[in-house]
Design an enzyme around this catalytic site. Structure first.
Site, PDB file in Angstrom:
ATOM      1  N   GLN A  37       2.834   8.876 -32.625  1.00  0.00           N
ATOM      2  CA  GLN A  37       3.231   7.739 -32.876  1.00  0.00           C
ATOM      3  C   GLN A  37       3.861   6.968 -31.574  1.00  0.00           C
ATOM      4  OE1 GLN A  37       5.584   8.414 -36.437  1.00  0.00           O
ATOM      5  NE2 GLN A  37       3.521   7.705 -37.729  1.00  0.00           N
TER       6      GLN A  37
ATOM      7  N   GLU B 157       9.638 -14.241  -3.152  1.00  0.00           N
ATOM      8  CA  GLU B 157       9.231 -15.672  -3.932  1.00  0.00           C
ATOM      9  C   GLU B 157      10.344 -16.147  -4.810  1.00  0.00           C
ATOM     10  OE1 GLU B 157       7.117 -17.779  -3.073  1.00  0.00           O
ATOM     11  OE2 GLU B 157       5.616 -16.587  -2.075  1.00  0.00           O
TER      12      GLU B 157
HETATM   13  P1  TGC Z   1      18.556 -27.483  -3.247  1.00  0.00           P
HETATM   14  O1  TGC Z   1      19.719 -28.431  -2.718  1.00  0.00           O
HETATM   15  O2  TGC Z   1      18.426 -27.245  -4.701  1.00  0.00           O
HETATM   16  O3  TGC Z   1      17.373 -28.407  -2.843  1.00  0.00           O
HETATM   17  C1  TGC Z   1      16.879 -28.576  -1.647  1.00  0.00           C
HETATM   18  C2  TGC Z   1      15.590 -29.672  -1.465  1.00  0.00           C
HETATM   19  O4  TGC Z   1      14.768 -29.182  -2.161  1.00  0.00           O
HETATM   20  C3  TGC Z   1      14.204 -29.797  -3.371  1.00  0.00           C
HETATM   21  N1  TGC Z   1      13.806 -28.516  -4.045  1.00  0.00           N
HETATM   22  C4  TGC Z   1      12.224 -28.145  -4.157  1.00  0.00           C
HETATM   23  N2  TGC Z   1      11.244 -29.010  -3.908  1.00  0.00           N
HETATM   24  C5  TGC Z   1      10.131 -28.427  -4.269  1.00  0.00           C
HETATM   25  N3  TGC Z   1      10.079 -27.059  -5.111  1.00  0.00           N
HETATM   26  C6  TGC Z   1      11.307 -26.781  -5.437  1.00  0.00           C
HETATM   27  N4  TGC Z   1      10.925 -25.424  -6.250  1.00  0.00           N
HETATM   28  C7  TGC Z   1      12.591 -27.148  -5.105  1.00  0.00           C
HETATM   29  N5  TGC Z   1      13.740 -26.492  -5.106  1.00  0.00           N
HETATM   30  C8  TGC Z   1      14.519 -27.517  -4.755  1.00  0.00           C
HETATM   31  C9  TGC Z   1      15.278 -30.235  -3.787  1.00  0.00           C
HETATM   32  O5  TGC Z   1      14.873 -31.323  -4.630  1.00  0.00           O
HETATM   33  C10 TGC Z   1      15.996 -30.858  -2.456  1.00  0.00           C
HETATM   34  O6  TGC Z   1      15.219 -31.732  -2.139  1.00  0.00           O
HETATM   35  P2  TGC Z   1      15.707 -33.230  -1.079  1.00  0.00           P
HETATM   36  O7  TGC Z   1      14.772 -34.079  -0.724  1.00  0.00           O
HETATM   37  O8  TGC Z   1      16.676 -33.859  -2.274  1.00  0.00           O
HETATM   38  O9  TGC Z   1      16.493 -32.648  -0.275  1.00  0.00           O
HETATM   39  O10 TGC Z   1      18.391 -26.136  -2.484  1.00  0.00           O
HETATM   40  P3  TGC Z   1      19.589 -24.979  -2.494  1.00  0.00           P
HETATM   41  O11 TGC Z   1      19.688 -24.769  -0.935  1.00  0.00           O
HETATM   42  O12 TGC Z   1      20.707 -25.345  -3.252  1.00  0.00           O
HETATM   43  O13 TGC Z   1      18.389 -23.841  -2.863  1.00  0.00           O
HETATM   44  C11 TGC Z   1      17.959 -23.790  -4.060  1.00  0.00           C
HETATM   45  C12 TGC Z   1      17.131 -22.218  -4.352  1.00  0.00           C
HETATM   46  C13 TGC Z   1      18.336 -21.519  -4.216  1.00  0.00           C
HETATM   47  C14 TGC Z   1      16.697 -22.483  -5.747  1.00  0.00           C
HETATM   48  C15 TGC Z   1      16.201 -22.169  -3.225  1.00  0.00           C
HETATM   49  O14 TGC Z   1      16.692 -22.035  -1.806  1.00  0.00           O
HETATM   50  C16 TGC Z   1      15.375 -20.920  -3.405  1.00  0.00           C
HETATM   51  O15 TGC Z   1      14.362 -21.049  -4.171  1.00  0.00           O
HETATM   52  N6  TGC Z   1      15.572 -19.785  -2.841  1.00  0.00           N
HETATM   53  C17 TGC Z   1      14.873 -18.702  -2.968  1.00  0.00           C
HETATM   54  C18 TGC Z   1      14.258 -18.401  -1.473  1.00  0.00           C
HETATM   55  C19 TGC Z   1      12.713 -17.833  -1.719  1.00  0.00           C
HETATM   56  O16 TGC Z   1      11.977 -17.958  -2.739  1.00  0.00           O
HETATM   57  N7  TGC Z   1      12.258 -17.371  -0.550  1.00  0.00           N
HETATM   58  C20 TGC Z   1      10.813 -17.150  -0.563  1.00  0.00           C
HETATM   59  C21 TGC Z   1      10.404 -16.990   1.028  1.00  0.00           C
HETATM   60  S1  TGC Z   1       8.657 -16.690   0.946  1.00  0.00           S
HETATM   61  C22 TGC Z   1       8.260 -15.546   0.418  1.00  0.00           C
HETATM   62  O17 TGC Z   1       9.239 -14.645   0.001  1.00  0.00           O
HETATM   63  C23 TGC Z   1       6.992 -14.944   0.398  1.00  0.00           C
HETATM   64  S2  TGC Z   1       6.177 -13.603  -0.219  1.00  0.00           S
HETATM   65  C24 TGC Z   1       4.728 -13.619  -0.336  1.00  0.00           C
HETATM   66  C25 TGC Z   1       3.724 -12.819  -0.781  1.00  0.00           C
HETATM   67  O18 TGC Z   1       3.652 -11.835   0.188  1.00  0.00           O
HETATM   68  O19 TGC Z   1       3.066 -12.987  -1.742  1.00  0.00           O
HETATM   69  P1  FAD Z   2      19.674 -11.328  -0.716  1.00  0.00           P
HETATM   70  O1  FAD Z   2      19.014 -12.767  -0.682  1.00  0.00           O
HETATM   71  O2  FAD Z   2      20.530 -10.929   0.329  1.00  0.00           O
HETATM   72  O3  FAD Z   2      19.765 -10.989  -2.260  1.00  0.00           O
HETATM   73  C1  FAD Z   2      20.142  -9.673  -2.396  1.00  0.00           C
HETATM   74  C2  FAD Z   2      20.537  -9.578  -4.094  1.00  0.00           C
HETATM   75  O4  FAD Z   2      21.653 -10.557  -4.121  1.00  0.00           O
HETATM   76  C3  FAD Z   2      19.320  -9.971  -4.840  1.00  0.00           C
HETATM   77  O5  FAD Z   2      19.445  -9.053  -6.164  1.00  0.00           O
HETATM   78  C4  FAD Z   2      19.735 -11.503  -5.281  1.00  0.00           C
HETATM   79  O6  FAD Z   2      19.002 -11.748  -6.159  1.00  0.00           O
HETATM   80  C5  FAD Z   2      21.057 -11.180  -5.206  1.00  0.00           C
HETATM   81  N1  FAD Z   2      21.924 -12.631  -4.957  1.00  0.00           N
HETATM   82  C6  FAD Z   2      21.789 -13.386  -3.907  1.00  0.00           C
HETATM   83  N2  FAD Z   2      22.477 -14.678  -4.166  1.00  0.00           N
HETATM   84  C7  FAD Z   2      22.838 -14.678  -5.361  1.00  0.00           C
HETATM   85  C8  FAD Z   2      23.490 -15.511  -6.199  1.00  0.00           C
HETATM   86  N3  FAD Z   2      23.875 -16.779  -5.931  1.00  0.00           N
HETATM   87  N4  FAD Z   2      23.840 -15.118  -7.441  1.00  0.00           N
HETATM   88  C9  FAD Z   2      23.404 -13.900  -8.084  1.00  0.00           C
HETATM   89  N5  FAD Z   2      22.896 -12.970  -7.367  1.00  0.00           N
HETATM   90  C10 FAD Z   2      22.738 -13.405  -6.105  1.00  0.00           C
HETATM   91  N6  FAD Z   2       9.861 -14.396   3.211  1.00  0.00           N
HETATM   92  C11 FAD Z   2       9.231 -15.349   3.884  1.00  0.00           C
HETATM   93  O7  FAD Z   2       9.515 -16.512   4.376  1.00  0.00           O
HETATM   94  N7  FAD Z   2       7.931 -15.251   3.971  1.00  0.00           N
HETATM   95  C12 FAD Z   2       6.897 -14.016   3.506  1.00  0.00           C
HETATM   96  O8  FAD Z   2       5.757 -13.991   4.012  1.00  0.00           O
HETATM   97  C13 FAD Z   2       7.667 -12.912   3.048  1.00  0.00           C
HETATM   98  N8  FAD Z   2       7.164 -11.763   2.579  1.00  0.00           N
HETATM   99  C14 FAD Z   2       7.896 -10.774   2.086  1.00  0.00           C
HETATM  100  C15 FAD Z   2       7.347  -9.726   1.854  1.00  0.00           C
HETATM  101  C16 FAD Z   2       8.087  -8.470   1.312  1.00  0.00           C
HETATM  102  C17 FAD Z   2       7.422  -7.406   1.083  1.00  0.00           C
HETATM  103  C18 FAD Z   2       9.367  -8.847   0.892  1.00  0.00           C
HETATM  104  C19 FAD Z   2      10.002  -7.631   0.365  1.00  0.00           C
HETATM  105  C20 FAD Z   2      10.147  -9.947   1.266  1.00  0.00           C
HETATM  106  C21 FAD Z   2       9.269 -10.902   1.745  1.00  0.00           C
HETATM  107  N9  FAD Z   2       9.840 -11.994   2.060  1.00  0.00           N
HETATM  108  C22 FAD Z   2       9.046 -13.218   2.728  1.00  0.00           C
HETATM  109  C23 FAD Z   2      11.427 -12.295   2.136  1.00  0.00           C
HETATM  110  C24 FAD Z   2      11.660 -12.633   0.367  1.00  0.00           C
HETATM  111  O9  FAD Z   2      11.563 -14.078   0.154  1.00  0.00           O
HETATM  112  C25 FAD Z   2      13.271 -12.292   0.384  1.00  0.00           C
HETATM  113  O10 FAD Z   2      13.353 -10.786   0.585  1.00  0.00           O
HETATM  114  C26 FAD Z   2      13.934 -12.891  -0.881  1.00  0.00           C
HETATM  115  O11 FAD Z   2      13.897 -14.121  -0.804  1.00  0.00           O
HETATM  116  C27 FAD Z   2      15.291 -12.180  -1.066  1.00  0.00           C
HETATM  117  O12 FAD Z   2      16.100 -12.453   0.090  1.00  0.00           O
HETATM  118  P2  FAD Z   2      16.857 -11.084   0.678  1.00  0.00           P
HETATM  119  O13 FAD Z   2      16.038  -9.927   0.407  1.00  0.00           O
HETATM  120  O14 FAD Z   2      17.427 -11.480   1.893  1.00  0.00           O
HETATM  121  O15 FAD Z   2      18.015 -10.935  -0.449  1.00  0.00           O
END
Ligand code: TGC
Ligand code: FAD
Length: 365
Positions: A260, A344
């Site tokens: 189960q 992401e």
């Molecule tokens: P904030 O002040 O809220 O916004 C700045 C400007 O961006 C606009 N905005 C967006 N636009 C489109 N889509 C969204 N989801 C948006 N979120 C915000 C916003 O309207 C503003 O525009 P404007 O024209 O008024 O200036 O920005 P913040 O600095 O407070 O940050 C917000 C936060 C924390 C949500 C953002 O920084 C965030 O999403 N952080 C997470 C970073 C992240 O996801 N990194 C990913 C890197 S790439 C990756 O991981 C690829 S892995 C790929 C793979 O292998 O599959």
């Molecule tokens: P941090 O931002 O240092 O966070 C560490 C911990 O603190 C996390 O648990 C986080 O949630 C927490 N934390 C941070 N801020 C806060 C808050 N305000 N409140 C509460 N908790 C918080 N990036 C690219 O640009 N391009 C890519 O192609 C890409 N590919 C990737 C592939 C892999 C395999 C990995 C592992 C990462 C990749 N990344 C890429 C980077 C990825 O987007 C970052 O790792 C991610 O955005 C988190 O950033 P960090 O690892 O620096 O963690």
């Protein structure tokens, strides 16, 4: 995936390699930039793209990652914000898998908070000169072109200057990459550092049609949508593996499937996968109708990755000791999803995005 990836994925994962030649095969399948229109892209719906991500990730998150970065990050940035010349130069080759792209937003010191980035682009006559580095960049070491986000006109002060995108071809003087080794997650995927040292680019290397963080964050919405579906593929693969194992593995004189507790685990896994699929379908349809807000995508990413990871961990328990080897797909998917939980936008970031949508209060900083 069944024919070309599953027979080899254990070896690729173990050898920490992505088979570059698969890029062309993925291009021939039509999944690169699949939801984009024109320039050799398939032009499908968001739902169709999501379904492709689901099947790719049922093979391995590394393949879905490759397709996400190529189509939803690098190609989308060019498609949405590039000049006609940039689009013509890169998109048809990228759709065909003849050119590989990467997307550099994250830096060593700025992950969740990309607004703090230090990489900068200084105007020098008709050129821009880029300095800085990007960390954790998927496809970095195998990419023919990098989309690099950098601050323009930055004063000395922290966080000054507008964020702009630049198209940086491989081989540009001052641009190099270094692969990040010893990963225990997403091993069938290349993750690299991008290094820019006085990297000189012509002014027309800048993406002309967006400025500010809205540019890269818009690309993230696309890739995050693919993950909403993709993570469930990894979960489904683990569920199927656990179901099959439970039916054949006998302990105490009967199959594990007849206990189960095992049945409850399997039922809960099946429920979460199907609830996640309904969420993905709903978000995909909202996107196709032009009604998806980024918070809808955060809802799907947060829930589906978290639940898919829980499914993989539960599946691992059903396989017992066998669950920790690469003979079965379970621990590979489970380890991969640890990266998917972080990239992401981490689960905490998506929680805060939803928290802000619910309360109107920004709890990030
Ligand atoms: P904030 O002040 O809220 O916004 C700045 C400007 O961006 C606009 N905005 C967006 N636009 C489109 N889509 C969204 N989801 C948006 N979120 C915000 C916003 O309207 C503003 O525009 P404007 O024209 O008024 O200036 O920005 P913040 O600095 O407070 O940050 C917000 C936060 C924390 C949500 C953002 O920084 C965030 O999403 N952080 C997470 C970073 C992240 O996801 N990194 C990913 C890197 S790439 C990756 O991981 C690829 S892995 C790929 C793979 O292998 O599959
Ligand atoms: P941090 O931002 O240092 O966070 C560490 C911990 O603190 C996390 O648990 C986080 O949630 C927490 N934390 C941070 N801020 C806060 C808050 N305000 N409140 C509460 N908790 C918080 N990036 C690219 O640009 N391009 C890519 O192609 C890409 N590919 C990737 C592939 C892999 C395999 C990995 C592992 C990462 C990749 N990344 C890429 C980077 C990825 O987007 C970052 O790792 C991610 O955005 C988190 O950033 P960090 O690892 O620096 O963690």
């Amino acid at each position: 995936m069944r024919d070309r990836v599953l027979p080899n994925i254990g070896e690729w994962f173990e050898n920490h390699t992505f088979p570059r030649e698969m890029a062309k095969e993925l291009g021939d399948l039509g999944v690169l930039g699949m939801h984009l229109q024109g320039y050799g892209c398939a032009g499908t719906s968001a739902v169709a793209y999501g379904l492709a991500c689901l099947e790719l990730e049922a093979g391995d998150s590394g393949f879905r990652s490759f397709v996400s970065v190529q189509g939803s990050l690098a190609m989308y940035a060019l498609h949405a914000f590039g000049s006609e010349e940039q689009k013509q130069t890169w998109l048809p080759r990228m759709a065909a898998g003849d050119a590989i792209g990467c997307f550099g937003l994250t830096e060593w010191d700025f992950g969740s908070d990309p607004a703090g980035m230090r990489t900068n682009a200084k105007r020098d006559g008709g050129d821009y000169v880029l300095n800085g580095s990007k960390a954790w960049i998927t496809n970095g070491g195998i990419a023919d072109v990098a989309i690099v986000w950098a601050r323009v006109d930055a004063e000395n002060g922290h966080r000054s200057g507008t964020v702009r995108g630049f198209v940086v071809p491989k081989g540009t003087k001052g641009f190099s990459t270094r692969n990040i080794e010893k990963k225990l997650s997403l091993r069938a995927s290349i993750t690299s550092e991008l290094i820019l040292e006085d990297c000189r680019l012509p002014a027309d290397a800048m993406l002309p049609h967006v400025s500010g963080l809205r540019g890269p964050l818009s690309c993230l919405n696309e890739a995050r949508h693919g993950i909403v579906w993709g993570a469930l593929g990894a979960g489904r693969a683990c569920y199927e593996s656990a179901l099959e194992y439970a039916k054949t593995r006998v302990q105490f004189g009967k199959p594990l499937a007849a206990f189960q507790i095992t049945q409850e685990k399997l039922v809960n896994m099946m429920l979460e996968i199907n609830k996640g699929l309904l969420t993905a379908l709903h978000v995909g349809r909202l996107k196709d109708a032009g009604n998806a807000h980024s918070a809808h995508v955060s809802f799907g990413k947060l829930n589906n990755v978290r639940e898919a990871l829980a499914v993989c961990r539960e599946a691992r328990t059903i396989l017992g000791a066998s669950g920790i080897t690469l003979e079965y797909p379970v621990i590979r998917h489970m380890n991969n999803l640890e990266s998917v939980l972080t990239y992401e936008g981490t689960s905490e970031v998506h929680t805060l995005i939803l928290g802000q949508a619910l309360t109107g209060e920004n709890a990030f900083a």
